[in-house]
Write a protein that holds these residues in place. Structure first.
Motif, short mmCIF file in Angstrom:
data_model
loop_
_atom_site.label_atom_id
_atom_site.label_comp_id
_atom_site.label_asym_id
_atom_site.label_seq_id
_atom_site.Cartn_x
_atom_site.Cartn_y
_atom_site.Cartn_z
N TRP A 1 0.81 -1.20 0.02
CA TRP A 1 -0.21 -0.06 0.12
C TRP A 1 0.82 1.16 -0.03
O TRP A 1 1.87 1.44 0.57
CB TRP A 1 -0.84 0.17 1.25
CG TRP A 1 -1.83 -1.18 1.49
CD1 TRP A 1 -1.91 -1.97 2.48
CD2 TRP A 1 -2.87 -1.61 0.56
NE1 TRP A 1 -2.72 -2.93 2.44
CE2 TRP A 1 -3.31 -2.75 1.22
CE3 TRP A 1 -3.40 -1.23 -0.59
CZ2 TRP A 1 -4.49 -3.65 0.75
CZ3 TRP A 1 -4.43 -2.03 -1.25
CH2 TRP A 1 -4.82 -3.16 -0.53
N GLU B 1 -7.14 1.76 -3.09
CA GLU B 1 -6.83 2.04 -1.70
C GLU B 1 -7.30 3.63 -1.43
O GLU B 1 -7.24 4.26 -2.56
CB GLU B 1 -5.47 1.67 -1.20
CG GLU B 1 -4.50 2.64 -1.92
CD GLU B 1 -3.05 2.18 -1.40
OE1 GLU B 1 -2.84 2.67 -0.14
OE2 GLU B 1 -2.18 2.01 -2.00
N GLY C 1 -8.33 -0.36 1.90
CA GLY C 1 -7.45 -1.20 0.69
C GLY C 1 -8.61 -2.42 0.22
O GLY C 1 -9.25 -3.00 0.79
#
Length: 368
Positions: free
Chosen positions: A13, A121, A138
């Motif tokens: 992420w 995300e 996410g």
């Protein structure tokens, strides 16, 4: 469902680049049956729809209302303590490609404010006197196939007060708030785009027409007060919900009561009623109780529930009236502690009671 922290830290992420100094508190997964790899925007759109996410359960609303009430009393949420005032926004840390990306939305999570949003995300932030928090949403492959929404909560406590605050709310967050939030998010996915009973969107269709309220023993009608068993009433309120024609006309007072409170008290209701008010609740499911409250008496169009603690006695009166339903709450303070405990909680109760009636009206519209 709560996940191990590695379910968040092992993913690539972008949040890792900008929130490395934040502590990861929780990771939760929300089941999204039938979801594909490109459905993250669909989920966000469902969350941002008018009236969504699905209405919070009563215990969750109660705890959140208590939190905001306490925050107001202690000055935890003043604007000078928020993002851009006491603490800098994470947007100031964004690399150029994220800074130039299209602006995100609050994903239906106000008072959180957006930091960034991508195809798989997004991140939102919130700051108060106690903590700077980040909610990261996410989209990831699910263990049993398909994709699921994952939420990670990252925090940076503000000194000893912030650490104490995080420790104090931890059991409430993990036992009540996030499990209820999980059910809410999963309902939101399942109900996305589903037409309401009149052909409109779920958020656009409301069975409730209006709420009439009366607070105070002198303002609640005598005909309603007479349904209480308390000879001396120290607190009284009465809320009446008018509904569309045909809504709940075949629902008995007991069915209304069970729709509002359930057959047995949930863990959260036990915390509220037993924990805050010390009320003694019956155990198990029984035709003689509703959510642990004893069915004390009933009439053709009403039912009275009774419960007590060592410092107060409570009556709940539910009436099924023509074109609506009403809920009356009556208390007698048996000890001085009752006068200290209930008045601040009553303000929260009065904010939640209309939603409790509306939720019940929406449920009885569904064919049984």
């Amino acid at each position: 469902m709560r996940l191990p922290n590695t379910a968040h830290t092992s993913r690539s992420w972008r949040i890792h680049e900008i929130a490395g100094d934040f502590r990861l508190e929780d990771v939760w997964a929300f089941r999204t049956p039938g979801a594909g790899p490109d459905d993250f925007p669909t989920m966000l759109a469902a969350l941002q729809a008018p009236g969504g996410p699905k209405r919070d359960p009563l215990p969750l609303r109660f705890l959140l209302a208590v939190r905001w009430k306490v925050g107001a009393l202690l000055g935890l949420d003043k604007s000078k303590e928020g993002v851009g005032a006491r603490t800098r926004s994470l947007r100031d840390r964004l690399p150029n490609d994220l800074r130039e990306a299209p602006g995100g939305s609050d994903a239906g999570m106000a008072p959180f404010t957006p930091v960034y949003e991508l195809g798989d995300e997004c991140a939102l932030e919130l700051a108060s006197k106690t903590v700077h928090a980040v909610m990261h949403l996410g989209w990831a492959p699910a263990e049993k196939g398909g994709h699921e929404l994952r939420m990670a909560v990252l925090v940076k406590p503000n000194g000893p007060l912030g650490r104490l605050y995080m420790a104090a709310i931890s059991p409430f967050r993990r036992l009540i708030v996030f499990p209820a939030f999980t059910r809410q998010m999963e309902h939101t996915w399942r109900d996305r785009g589903r037409p309401g009973p009149d052909g409109g969107s779920p958020a656009a269709v409301h069975s409730a027409v209006g709420i009439h309220s009366a607070v105070g023993t002198g303002n609640v009608p005598e005909s309603i007060r007479a349904l209480s068993s308390l000879p001396d009433i120290d607190y009284a309120d009465h809320f009446t919900l008018s509904v569309d024609a045909g809504t709940g006309t075949d629902v008995t007072p007991e069915e209304w009561a069970r729709t509002m409170f359930g057959d047995v008290p949930s863990a959260a209701e036990k915390l509220i009623w037993r924990g805050f008010l010390g009320i003694r609740l019956s155990r198990g499911r029984s035709p003689d109780t509703v959510a642990g409250w004893r069915i004390a008496e009933r009439g053709e169009d009403w039912i009275r529930l009774e419960a007590a603690s060592w410092f107060l006695t409570c009556n709940l009166v539910v009436r099924a009236i023509d074109g609506g339903v009403s809920l009356g709450t009556f208390l007698r303070y048996d000890r001085r502690l009752g006068r200290a405990v209930w008045p601040p909680l009553s303000a929260v109760h009065r904010r939640l009671a209309p939603g409790l009636l509306r939720d019940a009206a929406e449920k009885v519209r569904v064919p049984r």
